[in-house]
Structure formats: structure tokens, C-alpha cells
Scaffold this motif. Structure first.
Motif, mmCIF file in Angstrom:
data_model
loop_
_atom_site.group_PDB
_atom_site.id
_atom_site.type_symbol
_atom_site.label_atom_id
_atom_site.label_comp_id
_atom_site.label_asym_id
_atom_site.label_seq_id
_atom_site.Cartn_x
_atom_site.Cartn_y
_atom_site.Cartn_z
ATOM 1 N N ARG A 66 0.845 -1.195 0.000
ATOM 2 C CA ARG A 66 0.000 0.000 0.000
ATOM 3 C C ARG A 66 0.875 1.238 0.000
ATOM 4 O O ARG A 66 2.011 1.215 0.495
ATOM 5 N N PRO A 67 0.375 2.324 -0.530
ATOM 6 C CA PRO A 67 1.155 3.558 -0.497
ATOM 7 C C PRO A 67 1.278 4.067 0.942
ATOM 8 O O PRO A 67 0.467 3.734 1.802
ATOM 9 N N SER A 68 2.278 4.862 1.180
ATOM 10 C CA SER A 68 2.491 5.373 2.536
ATOM 11 C C SER A 68 1.314 6.254 2.942
ATOM 12 O O SER A 68 0.779 7.021 2.156
ATOM 13 N N GLY A 69 0.894 6.103 4.174
ATOM 14 C CA GLY A 69 -0.221 6.875 4.693
ATOM 15 C C GLY A 69 -1.556 6.156 4.579
ATOM 16 O O GLY A 69 -2.527 6.578 5.182
ATOM 17 N N GLU A 70 -1.634 5.098 3.835
ATOM 18 C CA GLU A 70 -2.890 4.361 3.693
ATOM 19 C C GLU A 70 -2.950 3.259 4.740
ATOM 20 O O GLU A 70 -1.969 2.599 5.017
#
Length: 157
Positions: A66-70
Motif C-alpha cells: 500500500r502507499p504510505s499513509g494508507e
């Protein structure tokens, strides 16, 4: 390539595929490593094998990072994967794992034909047993009807 560079390449993994075979408790990871030589593009797939297995895979988990922050986890589970087959998983759209699709390809061989012949043979055997029992039941019913017809009914007098 020294050990530190190998460790750095492992840390740069872009995509993970997890396979868990519950019957063997086997976990296999495959990843795509980024290449730094001449800005080479990565192939958009991974080839991963379990070898020749006679048993179904109980659970197959496929996930992508997952992308960072998700916060949500991007993984999907498929059950009862046929052995000695090819499975293609299309993880699109990336943020909706329930809409990912899996395509299963079988390579027909003599074993498939032998299995079909065995299945047809068992069905014919069961049908023969059912037919014989049905014939015996009809024969017994006819015998009962004849005995009933030969009885003398006092009510008829």
C-alpha cells in the motif's frame, strides 16, 4: 555483488505475492526487485511455482504493498486452487481487492482423460445397480398384484 547490495535490493521490493498452503503450512514469497542498470523496466508479473503437488491449495493469498499513509491492507484470498495449473491474478483496481480477478488455466493431459473415464465408469456402475434394484422391485410388485388378484373376496358375494 556484495551482501549489503543484496540486502538493499531486497528492501526495494515493489510487489509481493503470498502463497499459503494450509495443508503444509508453507509460505512462499515472491517479489519484483527494481533494477538500477540502464533504467530497465520490470516485467509486470511474477512466476512462482510450488512444484508438482497432488493436493489442492486450501488458501491462496495475493497482496500488493500500500502507499504510505494508507491504512487498508491490499490482499485477496482464493480457496481450493487446482494443482498443476496456472493461475493469473489481475489486481486491478489496486485499492479494491474484492474486485481483483483470478484466471485458472489447466493443461489437459492423460490424467484428466483417465479421471473422466473413471468418473463415467463409476456412474455407469451405479446406474446398473439402480436399474437392477428397480427391476427387482417391479417384479416383486407384479407378484404381489397377482397374489392379490387370486384371493377370493367374500365381499363380492
Amino acid at each position: 555483488m556484495c551482501e549489503k547490495e543484496r540486502d538493499r535490493n531486497v528492501e526495494k521490493q515493489q510487489c509481493f505475492q503470498h502463497i499459503l498452503c494450509a495443508c503444509l503450512l508453507l509460505i512462499i514469497l515472491a517479489g519484483q526487485l527494481s533494477q538500477s542498470a540502464h533504467l530497465a523496466l520490470q516485467l509486470p508479473y511474477n512466476v512462482l511455482g510450488l512444484g508438482r503437488s497432488a493436493n489442492f491449495l486450501d488458501h491462496l493469498y495475493v497482496g500488493i504493498p500500500r502507499p504510505s499513509g494508507e491504512k487498508s491492507i491490499r490482499k485477496q484470498e482464493w480457496t481450493a486452487i487446482i494443482p498443476n495449473s496456472q493461475l493469473i491474478v489481475i489486481p486491478y483496481p489496486h485499492n479494491v481487492p474484492r474486485s481483483w480477478s483470478a484466471k485458472l488455466y489447466l493443461t489437459p493431459s492423460n490424467i484428466v482423460m483417465l479421471t473422466a473415464i473413471a468418473l463415467i465408469g463409476v456412474c455407469v456402475f451405479i446406474l446398473a445397480i439402480i436399474g437392477i434394484l428397480h427391476w427387482q422391485e417391479k417384479k416383486a410388485d407384479d407378484r404381489e398384484k397377482r397374489q392379490e388378484a387370486h384371493r377370493f373376496h367374500f365381499d363380492a358375494m
